[in-house]
Design a protein around this motif. Structure first.
Motif, PDB file in Angstrom:
ATOM      1  N   GLY A  28       1.207  -0.895  -0.468  1.00  0.00           N
ATOM      2  CA  GLY A  28       0.140   0.264  -0.109  1.00  0.00           C
ATOM      3  C   GLY A  28       1.415   1.150   0.054  1.00  0.00           C
ATOM      4  O   GLY A  28       0.736   2.301  -0.845  1.00  0.00           O
ATOM      5  N   LEU A  29       1.727   1.340   1.198  1.00  0.00           N
ATOM      6  CA  LEU A  29       2.446   2.279   1.026  1.00  0.00           C
ATOM      7  C   LEU A  29       3.389   2.832  -0.229  1.00  0.00           C
ATOM      8  O   LEU A  29       3.332   3.976  -1.395  1.00  0.00           O
ATOM      9  N   ALA A  30       4.029   1.558  -0.867  1.00  0.00           N
ATOM     10  CA  ALA A  30       4.606   1.343  -2.217  1.00  0.00           C
ATOM     11  C   ALA A  30       3.769   1.947  -3.103  1.00  0.00           C
ATOM     12  O   ALA A  30       4.148   3.282  -4.419  1.00  0.00           O
ATOM     13  N   LEU A  31       2.584   1.943  -3.607  1.00  0.00           N
ATOM     14  CA  LEU A  31       1.416   2.019  -5.035  1.00  0.00           C
ATOM     15  C   LEU A  31       1.376   3.720  -4.584  1.00  0.00           C
ATOM     16  O   LEU A  31       0.970   4.538  -5.154  1.00  0.00           O
ATOM     17  N   SER A  32       1.365   4.685  -3.178  1.00  0.00           N
ATOM     18  CA  SER A  32       1.068   5.429  -2.294  1.00  0.00           C
ATOM     19  C   SER A  32       2.024   6.366  -3.111  1.00  0.00           C
ATOM     20  O   SER A  32       1.501   7.330  -3.481  1.00  0.00           O
ATOM     21  N   ILE A  33       3.169   5.860  -2.449  1.00  0.00           N
ATOM     22  CA  ILE A  33       5.126   6.690  -2.927  1.00  0.00           C
ATOM     23  C   ILE A  33       4.989   6.753  -4.509  1.00  0.00           C
ATOM     24  O   ILE A  33       5.173   7.979  -4.965  1.00  0.00           O
ATOM     25  N   PRO A  88      -5.271   5.415  -7.722  1.00  0.00           N
ATOM     26  CA  PRO A  88      -3.963   4.575  -7.191  1.00  0.00           C
ATOM     27  C   PRO A  88      -3.149   4.713  -5.174  1.00  0.00           C
ATOM     28  O   PRO A  88      -3.303   4.497  -4.884  1.00  0.00           O
ATOM     29  N   MET A  89      -3.933   6.436  -5.163  1.00  0.00           N
ATOM     30  CA  MET A  89      -3.103   6.799  -4.081  1.00  0.00           C
ATOM     31  C   MET A  89      -4.097   5.987  -2.970  1.00  0.00           C
ATOM     32  O   MET A  89      -3.427   5.499  -1.864  1.00  0.00           O
ATOM     33  N   LEU A  90      -5.365   6.116  -2.875  1.00  0.00           N
ATOM     34  CA  LEU A  90      -5.989   5.746  -2.058  1.00  0.00           C
ATOM     35  C   LEU A  90      -6.338   4.395  -1.887  1.00  0.00           C
ATOM     36  O   LEU A  90      -6.235   3.815  -0.740  1.00  0.00           O
ATOM     37  N   THR A  91      -6.456   3.868  -3.404  1.00  0.00           N
ATOM     38  CA  THR A  91      -6.150   2.255  -3.265  1.00  0.00           C
ATOM     39  C   THR A  91      -5.159   1.634  -2.337  1.00  0.00           C
ATOM     40  O   THR A  91      -5.309   0.738  -1.839  1.00  0.00           O
ATOM     41  N   GLY A  92      -3.780   2.005  -2.548  1.00  0.00           N
ATOM     42  CA  GLY A  92      -2.324   2.543  -1.455  1.00  0.00           C
ATOM     43  C   GLY A  92      -2.499   2.508  -0.072  1.00  0.00           C
ATOM     44  O   GLY A  92      -2.195   1.610   0.688  1.00  0.00           O
ATOM     45  N   LEU A 108      -5.926   2.514   1.482  1.00  0.00           N
ATOM     46  CA  LEU A 108      -6.703   1.579   1.708  1.00  0.00           C
ATOM     47  C   LEU A 108      -6.158   0.140   2.137  1.00  0.00           C
ATOM     48  O   LEU A 108      -6.636  -0.831   2.818  1.00  0.00           O
ATOM     49  N   LEU A 109      -5.007  -0.249   0.908  1.00  0.00           N
ATOM     50  CA  LEU A 109      -4.189  -1.715   1.533  1.00  0.00           C
ATOM     51  C   LEU A 109      -3.862  -1.258   2.695  1.00  0.00           C
ATOM     52  O   LEU A 109      -3.230  -2.302   3.330  1.00  0.00           O
ATOM     53  N   TYR A 110      -2.841  -0.226   2.673  1.00  0.00           N
ATOM     54  CA  TYR A 110      -1.758   0.059   4.566  1.00  0.00           C
ATOM     55  C   TYR A 110      -2.978  -0.098   4.985  1.00  0.00           C
ATOM     56  O   TYR A 110      -2.544  -0.620   6.202  1.00  0.00           O
ATOM     57  N   LEU A 111      -3.857   0.710   5.727  1.00  0.00           N
ATOM     58  CA  LEU A 111      -4.951   0.629   6.654  1.00  0.00           C
ATOM     59  C   LEU A 111      -5.239  -0.434   6.739  1.00  0.00           C
ATOM     60  O   LEU A 111      -5.528  -1.389   7.769  1.00  0.00           O
ATOM     61  N   TRP A 127     -12.092   1.180   9.651  1.00  0.00           N
ATOM     62  CA  TRP A 127     -11.457   1.545   8.122  1.00  0.00           C
ATOM     63  C   TRP A 127     -12.894   1.237   7.256  1.00  0.00           C
ATOM     64  O   TRP A 127     -12.647   2.395   6.443  1.00  0.00           O
ATOM     65  N   LEU A 128     -13.905   0.445   7.563  1.00  0.00           N
ATOM     66  CA  LEU A 128     -14.926   1.460   7.334  1.00  0.00           C
ATOM     67  C   LEU A 128     -15.507   2.191   7.476  1.00  0.00           C
ATOM     68  O   LEU A 128     -15.545   2.578   5.607  1.00  0.00           O
ATOM     69  N   ALA A 129     -15.304   3.600   8.598  1.00  0.00           N
ATOM     70  CA  ALA A 129     -16.191   4.815   8.265  1.00  0.00           C
ATOM     71  C   ALA A 129     -15.094   5.452   7.443  1.00  0.00           C
ATOM     72  O   ALA A 129     -14.993   6.438   6.993  1.00  0.00           O
ATOM     73  N   PHE A 130     -13.711   5.159   7.194  1.00  0.00           N
ATOM     74  CA  PHE A 130     -12.689   5.728   6.892  1.00  0.00           C
ATOM     75  C   PHE A 130     -13.143   5.687   4.499  1.00  0.00           C
ATOM     76  O   PHE A 130     -13.027   6.492   4.625  1.00  0.00           O
ATOM     77  N   LEU A 131     -13.510   4.233   4.889  1.00  0.00           N
ATOM     78  CA  LEU A 131     -13.420   3.928   2.982  1.00  0.00           C
ATOM     79  C   LEU A 131     -14.951   4.426   2.704  1.00  0.00           C
ATOM     80  O   LEU A 131     -15.366   5.376   1.746  1.00  0.00           O
ATOM     81  N   ALA A 132     -15.581   4.720   3.833  1.00  0.00           N
ATOM     82  CA  ALA A 132     -16.904   5.738   3.339  1.00  0.00           C
ATOM     83  C   ALA A 132     -16.876   7.455   3.198  1.00  0.00           C
ATOM     84  O   ALA A 132     -16.973   7.693   2.376  1.00  0.00           O
ATOM     85  N   VAL A 133     -16.064   7.311   4.014  1.00  0.00           N
ATOM     86  CA  VAL A 133     -15.567   9.023   4.274  1.00  0.00           C
ATOM     87  C   VAL A 133     -14.784   9.505   2.584  1.00  0.00           C
ATOM     88  O   VAL A 133     -15.117  10.428   1.712  1.00  0.00           O
TER      89      VAL A 133
END
Length: 159
Positions: A52-57, A98-102, A104-107, A123-129
């Motif tokens: 997740g961090l790699a994808l975000s970076i 892709p940054m958000l996907t990264g 979400l994977l990290y979390l 995690w689900l609340a973060f996804l909803a927001v």
């Protein structure tokens, strides 16, 4: 001033998503021990968090180089300079966020690490927001890039 806003935007994102969110997940989980989690859980945690961090970076670097900015708005408020070019290749070949996907994977890795229902709820609340944020961002990208973005949107999944 523009450079300072850009640095502050990236710093704020790192603090919120890499530091604060896992801390909140740990606190609401009752502060479980985080050292002895077993080899399988540690492996899954490591893969999710590092992937997740790699994808975000990768996305951040790509945005800066190709897009000449950052596409993230905080519900209509520019956090860092917006991109000047629509990005449809690099990490954006994978999906439109892709940054958000990264993130979400990290979390998700944090959820596996903590292994509590409370962390999963955060995690689900973060996804909803973030889904609300993504819809807002997509409207702005459609306004900024018109049919070019709409065509990209039709051929590329959100996540």
């Amino acid at each position: 001033m523009k450079k300072l806003r850009e640095i502050l935007g990236y710093l704020l994102g790192g603090v919120l998503f890499v530091g604060l969110m896992p801390t909140v997940m740990w606190l609401v989980s009752g502060m479980p021990p985080i050292v002895h989690i077993g080899a399988l859980r540690a492996s899954i945690t490591g893969l999710l968090m590092m992937g997740g961090l790699a994808l975000s970076i990768w996305t951040i670097v790509y945005m800066k180089r190709r897009g000449k900015g950052n596409p993230m708005d905080a519900f209509g408020h520019e956090v860092a300079p917006r991109t000047q070019h629509l990005m449809t290749d690099g990490p954006y070949r994978l999906n439109r966020n892709p940054m958000l996907t990264g993130t979400l994977l990290y979390l998700a890795g944090v959820v596996v690490w903590l292994w509590t229902w409370q962390a999963a709820v955060v995690w689900l609340a973060f996804l909803a927001v973030m889904l609300v944020q993504v819809v807002s961002e997509e409207r702005r990208l459609s306004r900024d890039f018109g049919e070019e973005y709409n065509a990209y949107r039709r051929r590329t999944r959100r996540f």
